[in-house]
Design a protein around this motif. Structure first.
Motif, PDB file in Angstrom:
ATOM      1  N   SER A 175       4.615   8.198   2.947  1.00 25.62           N
ATOM      2  CA  SER A 175       4.621   6.734   2.904  1.00 25.62           C
ATOM      3  C   SER A 175       3.417   6.165   3.639  1.00 25.62           C
ATOM      4  CB  SER A 175       5.912   6.183   3.523  1.00 25.62           C
ATOM      5  OG  SER A 175       6.993   6.247   2.630  1.00 25.62           O
ATOM      6  N   LYS A 176       3.130   6.709   4.806  1.00 21.88           N
ATOM      7  CA  LYS A 176       1.972   6.241   5.565  1.00 21.88           C
ATOM      8  C   LYS A 176       0.675   6.492   4.804  1.00 21.88           C
ATOM      9  CE  LYS A 176       1.970   7.857   9.728  1.00 21.88           C
ATOM     10  NZ  LYS A 176       2.203   8.961  10.689  1.00 21.88           N
ATOM     11  N   MET A 177       0.555   7.686   4.198  1.00 22.61           N
ATOM     12  CA  MET A 177      -0.647   7.986   3.436  1.00 22.61           C
ATOM     13  C   MET A 177      -0.781   7.052   2.232  1.00 22.61           C
ATOM     14  SD  MET A 177      -3.417   9.613   2.984  1.00 22.61           S
ATOM     15  CE  MET A 177      -3.271  10.834   4.310  1.00 22.61           C
ATOM     16  N   ASN A 178       0.329   6.753   1.574  1.00 21.88           N
ATOM     17  CA  ASN A 178       0.279   5.809   0.464  1.00 21.88           C
ATOM     18  C   ASN A 178      -0.222   4.443   0.916  1.00 21.88           C
ATOM     19  OD1 ASN A 178       1.170   7.508  -1.614  1.00 21.88           O
ATOM     20  ND2 ASN A 178       3.316   7.145  -1.123  1.00 21.88           N
ATOM     21  N   ALA A 179       0.234   4.007   2.088  1.00 21.00           N
ATOM     22  CA  ALA A 179      -0.228   2.722   2.613  1.00 21.00           C
ATOM     23  C   ALA A 179      -1.720   2.759   2.924  1.00 21.00           C
ATOM     24  CB  ALA A 179       0.568   2.357   3.871  1.00 21.00           C
ATOM     25  N   LEU A 180      -2.184   3.863   3.502  1.00 20.83           N
ATOM     26  CA  LEU A 180      -3.614   3.998   3.785  1.00 20.83           C
ATOM     27  C   LEU A 180      -4.441   3.981   2.506  1.00 20.83           C
ATOM     28  CD1 LEU A 180      -3.571   6.745   6.578  1.00 20.83           C
ATOM     29  CD2 LEU A 180      -4.264   4.357   6.845  1.00 20.83           C
ATOM     30  N   LEU A 181      -3.933   4.645   1.472  1.00 17.04           N
ATOM     31  CA  LEU A 181      -4.660   4.682   0.206  1.00 17.04           C
ATOM     32  C   LEU A 181      -4.694   3.317  -0.470  1.00 17.04           C
ATOM     33  CD1 LEU A 181      -3.327   8.104  -1.089  1.00 17.04           C
ATOM     34  CD2 LEU A 181      -5.736   7.562  -0.644  1.00 17.04           C
ATOM     35  N   ASP A 182      -3.705   2.480  -0.196  1.00 20.53           N
ATOM     36  CA  ASP A 182      -3.738   1.108  -0.711  1.00 20.53           C
ATOM     37  C   ASP A 182      -4.757   0.246   0.034  1.00 20.53           C
ATOM     38  OD1 ASP A 182      -1.857   1.519  -2.675  1.00 20.53           O
ATOM     39  OD2 ASP A 182      -0.170   0.784  -1.493  1.00 20.53           O
ATOM     40  N   LEU A 183      -5.053   0.615   1.274  1.00 20.78           N
ATOM     41  CA  LEU A 183      -5.959  -0.177   2.108  1.00 20.78           C
ATOM     42  C   LEU A 183      -7.399   0.319   2.064  1.00 20.78           C
ATOM     43  CD1 LEU A 183      -3.695  -0.585   5.278  1.00 20.78           C
ATOM     44  CD2 LEU A 183      -4.294  -2.384   3.636  1.00 20.78           C
ATOM     45  N   TYR A 184      -7.569   1.633   1.924  1.00 21.42           N
ATOM     46  CA  TYR A 184      -8.902   2.224   2.042  1.00 21.42           C
ATOM     47  C   TYR A 184      -9.151   3.222   0.905  1.00 21.42           C
ATOM     48  CZ  TYR A 184      -8.332   0.529   6.833  1.00 21.42           C
ATOM     49  OH  TYR A 184      -8.103  -0.241   7.938  1.00 21.42           O
TER      50      TYR A 184
END
Length: 278
Positions: A175-184
């Motif tokens: 979930s955290k990685m998905n959020a990072l991929l949405d941001l960067y």
């Protein structure tokens, strides 16, 4: 008072985070939601009226259950029609006995996470919102999933507390990685590559490898703690996840498929793994 006309699908009206109203007579139709003083709700469809939030004596109302464990409370989501967004099918409405088992297992799993990896416990406390029960695939092993479009939700098959603790940490890393991929932009899309990793037989794209590294590093960390405490079999599991993670880090570095931001993240994970015992 406020009245809202809302669609009913297959005789069910789901109120997010609250529960589901059963209206089989309506099928695919419309119901009225009446919002009264203090946020009280009642749903009317034809001659049927359901008072939302009534405990025990309203058979048409299925409240969303919660899992409470010390300082963390999450939804046990078995009614939301949008929960079925994982690679395994979502379970149906749980009976009371199964829901009670989930509550007991979750409380024990949360205690394990707090004890073994307090850093991950802080993250779960801040971000975990719902646990979605899954149907077993028939393989017999514990299974779990995270959907990119559903941050804060983890789906899992019923299992024991120690396994659930690992699954919660593992899936929330995704979930955290998905959020990072949405941001960067972490992966350089101009450099496609199939990378071989220890946990899958098929070559994986760089983004999937980065996901796996981030999640498996957390799992290795849990088993490192268990190995230090001399839990039976923990040393072998720790080494397997540590080796998978370290080898994948090297392969992803050699592929040169990350952006500068992605490379920085990978170096941070590599730094942590390098400090662990062999």
């Amino acid at each position: 008072p406020l009245r809202l006309a809302v669609p009913v699908r297959a005789g069910r009206l789901h109120l997010p985070t609250a529960g589901t109203v059963l209206l089989p007579e309506v099928g695919d139709g419309t119901a009225e939601v009446h919002v009264g003083p203090g946020g009280s709700l009642r749903v009317t469809a034809g001659e049927v009226t359901v008072r939302v939030g009534t405990a025990g004596d309203e058979p048409r109302w299925q409240p969303t259950r919660t899992l409470a464990a010390d300082d963390l409370t999450v939804l046990l989501e078995d009614g939301d029609p949008h929960r079925d967004c994982h690679r395994l099918p979502a379970a149906g409405r749980l009976d009371d006995a199964t829901a009670a088992r989930w509550a007991t297992t979750f409380a024990a799993a949360w205690s394990t996470v707090r004890d073994e990896t307090p850093g991950h416990a802080e993250e779960l406390r801040a971000g975990l919102r719902a646990l979605v029960p899954l149907r077993r695939s028939g393989a017999g092993a514990s299974e779990a999933s995270t959907a990119r479009q559903a941050f804060g939700g983890v789906a899992a098959t019923e299992t024991d507390a120690g396994s659930l603790a690992v699954l919660l940490v593992h899936e929330f890393q995704h979930s955290k990685m998905n959020a990072l991929l949405d941001l960067y932009d972490l992966v350089d899309g101009t450099r496609p590559a199939g990378i071989t990793v220890g946990w899958r037989p098929d070559p994986r794209p760089p983004e999937a490898v980065l996901h796996g590294i981030y999640a498996h590093a957390a799992v290795a960390d849990i088993w490192r703690v268990r190995a230090d405490r001399q839990v039976d079999g923990a040393q072998a599991v720790y080494r397997r996840y540590r080796d998978w993670t370290a080898e994948a880090i090297g392969a992803l570095e050699r592929a040169d498929a990350l952006t500068p931001v992605g490379s920085r993240l990978l170096r941070q994970v590599a730094h942590s793994v390098a400090r662990w015992p062999s």
